[in-house]
Every structure is written in C-alpha cells, then in structure tokens.
Scaffold this active site. Structure first.
Site, mmCIF file in Angstrom:
data_model
loop_
_atom_site.group_PDB
_atom_site.id
_atom_site.type_symbol
_atom_site.label_atom_id
_atom_site.label_comp_id
_atom_site.label_asym_id
_atom_site.label_seq_id
_atom_site.Cartn_x
_atom_site.Cartn_y
_atom_site.Cartn_z
ATOM 1 C CG ASN A 1 -3.032 4.279 1.177
ATOM 2 O OD1 ASN A 1 -4.120 4.362 1.732
ATOM 3 N ND2 ASN A 1 -2.467 3.119 0.887
ATOM 4 C CD GLU B 1 -3.191 3.442 -5.922
ATOM 5 O OE1 GLU B 1 -3.022 2.804 -4.863
ATOM 6 O OE2 GLU B 1 -3.123 4.683 -5.974
ATOM 7 C CB SER C 1 -0.941 -0.005 1.205
ATOM 8 O OG SER C 1 -0.213 -0.259 2.378
ATOM 9 C CG HIS D 1 -2.826 -0.693 -3.341
ATOM 10 N ND1 HIS D 1 -3.020 0.636 -3.056
ATOM 11 C CD2 HIS D 1 -3.033 -1.361 -2.175
ATOM 12 C CE1 HIS D 1 -3.326 0.765 -1.779
ATOM 13 N NE2 HIS D 1 -3.346 -0.423 -1.235
HETATM 14 N N1 CAA Z 1 -16.073 -10.826 1.189
HETATM 15 C C1 CAA Z 1 -17.086 -10.918 0.349
HETATM 16 N N2 CAA Z 1 -18.173 -10.118 0.380
HETATM 17 C C2 CAA Z 1 -18.235 -9.207 1.373
HETATM 18 C C3 CAA Z 1 -17.198 -9.045 2.308
HETATM 19 C C4 CAA Z 1 -16.074 -9.902 2.192
HETATM 20 N N3 CAA Z 1 -15.028 -9.819 3.019
HETATM 21 N N4 CAA Z 1 -17.534 -8.031 3.144
HETATM 22 C C5 CAA Z 1 -18.718 -7.560 2.741
HETATM 23 N N5 CAA Z 1 -19.140 -8.265 1.669
HETATM 24 C C6 CAA Z 1 -20.315 -8.000 0.834
HETATM 25 C C7 CAA Z 1 -21.613 -8.364 1.471
HETATM 26 O O1 CAA Z 1 -21.938 -9.707 1.182
HETATM 27 C C8 CAA Z 1 -22.581 -7.391 0.790
HETATM 28 O O2 CAA Z 1 -22.897 -7.841 -0.517
HETATM 29 P P1 CAA Z 1 -24.285 -7.436 -1.247
HETATM 30 O O3 CAA Z 1 -24.435 -5.947 -1.098
HETATM 31 O O4 CAA Z 1 -24.044 -7.877 -2.647
HETATM 32 O O5 CAA Z 1 -25.351 -8.183 -0.542
HETATM 33 C C9 CAA Z 1 -21.726 -6.133 0.632
HETATM 34 O O6 CAA Z 1 -20.372 -6.566 0.663
HETATM 35 C C10 CAA Z 1 -21.969 -5.144 1.721
HETATM 36 O O7 CAA Z 1 -21.746 -5.780 2.955
HETATM 37 P P2 CAA Z 1 -22.634 -5.563 4.261
HETATM 38 O O8 CAA Z 1 -24.055 -5.307 3.874
HETATM 39 O O9 CAA Z 1 -22.354 -6.683 5.205
HETATM 40 O O10 CAA Z 1 -22.006 -4.305 4.957
HETATM 41 P P3 CAA Z 1 -21.886 -2.836 4.447
HETATM 42 O O11 CAA Z 1 -22.967 -2.426 3.532
HETATM 43 O O12 CAA Z 1 -21.624 -2.066 5.675
HETATM 44 O O13 CAA Z 1 -20.540 -2.851 3.548
HETATM 45 C C11 CAA Z 1 -18.241 -2.573 3.281
HETATM 46 C C12 CAA Z 1 -19.343 -3.283 4.062
HETATM 47 C C13 CAA Z 1 -18.258 -3.063 1.827
HETATM 48 C C14 CAA Z 1 -16.922 -2.970 3.928
HETATM 49 C C15 CAA Z 1 -18.494 -1.023 3.332
HETATM 50 O O14 CAA Z 1 -18.618 -0.607 4.664
HETATM 51 C C16 CAA Z 1 -17.410 -0.219 2.675
HETATM 52 O O15 CAA Z 1 -17.381 -0.049 1.470
HETATM 53 N N6 CAA Z 1 -16.494 0.342 3.496
HETATM 54 C C17 CAA Z 1 -15.357 1.096 3.008
HETATM 55 C C18 CAA Z 1 -14.308 0.157 2.521
HETATM 56 C C19 CAA Z 1 -13.084 0.895 2.047
HETATM 57 O O16 CAA Z 1 -12.992 2.101 1.990
HETATM 58 N N7 CAA Z 1 -12.064 0.095 1.681
HETATM 59 C C20 CAA Z 1 -10.798 0.625 1.294
HETATM 60 C C21 CAA Z 1 -9.885 0.633 2.471
HETATM 61 S S1 CAA Z 1 -8.310 1.288 2.051
HETATM 62 C C22 CAA Z 1 -7.483 -0.035 1.448
HETATM 63 O O17 CAA Z 1 -7.932 -1.152 1.409
HETATM 64 C C23 CAA Z 1 -6.141 0.240 0.893
HETATM 65 C C24 CAA Z 1 -5.059 0.667 1.748
HETATM 66 O O18 CAA Z 1 -3.965 0.679 1.263
HETATM 67 C C25 CAA Z 1 -5.194 1.137 3.158
#
Ligand code: CAA
Length: 296
Positions: free
Chosen positions: A189, A151, A118, A139
């Site tokens: 990031n 990315e 990252s 990424h």
């Molecule tokens: N694997 C598979 N499917 C998953 C999952 C996983 N680990 N986690 C969630 N899901 C799916 C669920 O099944 C659901 O699918 P449908 O909508 O098709 O039914 C969907 O994702 C949404 O899940 P939930 O309803 O349980 O929960 P939610 O609506 O709160 O969503 C989330 C959860 C997708 C994590 C959402 O909160 C989100 O988008 N959060 C932000 C995530 C983000 O910003 N990620 C980037 C982080 S930075 C990074 O990764 C890089 C870095 O370098 C730091």
C-alpha cells in the site's frame, strides 16, 4: 498445522477461509454476526461454482472445501484448537486491539496470531499480547483465491521461527510470500495508494476523465484494472483510511488524501460495495462512467 481460525467473514475473511479450506486445512470461520457468516459462506460457494464451471476444480473438491469450513459466532469456541488465527475483522485499530487482547487470553501460548491488516502496525497490535513474538502480519490480496501474493509483515518482536513457519505455510497455499518490515503501508500500500491518490488528483485537476485515466493505465501499463476502478474495488473508505495511516505515520504531506477522495467518502460514494464510486454499479449501469460531477 491443521486447524486455522479466521476471524471475520467479510470479503477478505471469506477469501482467506476459502483458500485454506481448498488446500485441505480445517477452517473455523468466526464472525459475531450470523448473517455475515451466511453471506460469507454463500460467497465462498459461488466462487467455488465459478471454479467448477471453469474446470479448475471438480464438484467433489468444491464439496470437500465447503466441508472443511465450520462457522462460529463465539470467538473463544472458534479459536480453541487453532494452531493459527488469522484476524480479518474490520480495519479499525481499537477493534483489532480488543480481539488480540482476547486472543492473548484464550489461545494456547504457541498459537500463531496473524492479522490481515492492510495498514495498522503489527508492532502496535502485538503490544497487547504477552508474548508478541508470535504475532505477525499475513496480508492477503483481494480476490484472495486468485491473487498470488501474501505480504508477510514482521513486527518489531516477531520471531524468526514464526516468520519461517508462516512463509512456508503460505507456500503450501500455492501463494508467493514476501517478507517485509513493519512501517506504515508496508510495501504493497505504500506504493499502490500514492498511485491511486495521484489518479484521483489527476481527475480532480481536470486533466482527464475517469475512463481516460483508467484506459491510460490499463492499456499503457498493462494493469488489469485502472487505478480508479481498482479504488472502487478496494473501497474508497479503505483507500482513504490507508492514506491517513501513512500521512499520520510518516508526517509527510505527500500521503494526504486528495480532497475529492475525502468528499466522495463523506458522500457515501465508496465504490462497488455502495453501488457507486468512480463508476456506477447500480442495476443496468454496471461500471458505467460517473459524470464529471465530482471533478473540480
Ligand atoms: N474467487 C475465485 N476466483 C475468482 C474470483 C474470486 N473471488 N474472482 C475472479 N476469479 C477468477 C476467475 O474464475 C478467473 O479464473 P480463470 O482465469 O482461471 O478462468 C480469473 O479469476 C479472472 O476472472 P475474470 O475473468 O472473471 O475477470 P478478470 O479477468 O477481469 O479478473 C481480477 C478479475 C482477477 C479481479 C482482475 O481484474 C485483477 O487482477 N484485478 C486487480 C486485482 C488487484 O489489484 N488486487 C489487489 C487489490 S489491493 C489489496 O487487496 C490489498 C489492500 O490492502 C488494499
């Protein structure tokens, strides 16, 4: 491309393995720890169960996905037939350099070597490989099976051909690849971490509490999670180390981690994985507000 080796069975590694396997690729999932491999496979299985329950995939597709993954504790054995290796080991420069030195010696010359780092420089990682044009950043975002972005980071020496292959491959995973150049924090990031750091600074300055800051950003800006909840989800240790990479890389104080973030990392309150960060994730207290004990 048929065989994809993924190094590291942690959160990102198991998500990457899951995604390739679900799209029909044969995955060799590698980790030095048998226990981590078991935990990684359990996580993949649970995430597939959730997809079956939500009727996104069938029970047969779940089984096919699991059947596409083979686990290895021996890295040389795991990467032997890979057309692509995606390294998703712990975010530690020395460890990544060691892995890539090993890959340089133990993979075919045309095997593409990708890192899911990252923030660590792809150009630096590629510098230990004798043909650095085959090294690239891939990424993925967490949770990998859900998030559309990949990315794609071109190191200083990454070839056009390798970049094109990886862009096309990412599309085959139903992801949207975006090509960026190799500078600290890349794009994701470089923009995300200052926002998270500023949210922590806002808490530290006593402008508002955890719930209030996250609610402003969730409901006011339509973010799926507030920045403090997202920091807990990513890991405060990870946020801290990415900010340090940018601080050091640009020599610009605007990227210096907020003292509150540093203190929380030192105290071991690093978010979901430790059971507490800005929120409390212990039993019966899931996502409850942590009291103002950390603010100044
Ligand atoms: N694997 C598979 N499917 C998953 C999952 C996983 N680990 N986690 C969630 N899901 C799916 C669920 O099944 C659901 O699918 P449908 O909508 O098709 O039914 C969907 O994702 C949404 O899940 P939930 O309803 O349980 O929960 P939610 O609506 O709160 O969503 C989330 C959860 C997708 C994590 C959402 O909160 C989100 O988008 N959060 C932000 C995530 C983000 O910003 N990620 C980037 C982080 S930075 C990074 O990764 C890089 C870095 O370098 C730091």
């Amino acid at each position: 491309m048929k065989n994809i080796a993924v190094i590291g069975a942690g959160t990102m590694g198991n998500g990457i393995a899951h995604t390739f396997a679900q799209n029909g690729y044969k995955v060799q999932l590698i980790d030095i720890s048998e226990d981590s491999l078991k935990k990684g496979m359990d996580t993949i299985s649970k995430n597939l169960d959730r997809m079956v329950a939500r009727e996104k995939i069938s029970e047969e597709q779940k089984q096919e996905t699991l059947d596409n993954i083979t686990t290895y504790t021996d890295i040389s054995e795991g990467v032997e037939y890979a057309s692509l290796v995606v390294e998703a080991a712990t975010e530690n420069t020395e460890l990544k350099l060691k892995i890539f030195r090993h890959l340089d010696q133990n993979t075919a010359e045309d095997t593409i070597l990708a890192s899911n780092t990252s923030s660590i420089s792809i150009t630096q990682i590629a510098s230990v490989v004798s043909n650095p044009e085959r090294v690239i950043g891939m990424h993925f975002m967490n949770p990998v099976p859900v998030m559309k972005l990949v990315e794609i980071i071109r190191g200083y020496n990454t070839s056009d051909e390798v970049t094109k292959t990886i862009m096309e491959l990412s599309e085959k995973l139903n992801k949207v690849p975006v090509e960026v150049n190799d500078y600290p924090g890349f794009v994701a990031n470089r923009i995300l971490m200052p926002m998270i750091n500023e949210a922590i600074e806002t808490l530290y300055n006593g402008v508002a509490g955890v719930y209030e800051i996250d609610t402003v950003m969730k409901l006011g800006m339509a973010h799926p999670m507030g920045p403090l909840q997202l920091a807990d989800f990513i890991g405060l240790d990870v946020c801290h180390s990415i900010l340090e990479v940018m601080h050091e890389g640009f020599k610009n104080p605007k990227y210096a981690p907020c003292p509150l973030l540093t203190n929380m990392v030192r105290a071991g309150k690093i978010g979901v994985k430790s059971g507490e960060g800005f929120y409390d994730y212990s039993e019966n207290k899931k996502a409850e507000k942590v009291s103002a004990q950390f603010s100044s």
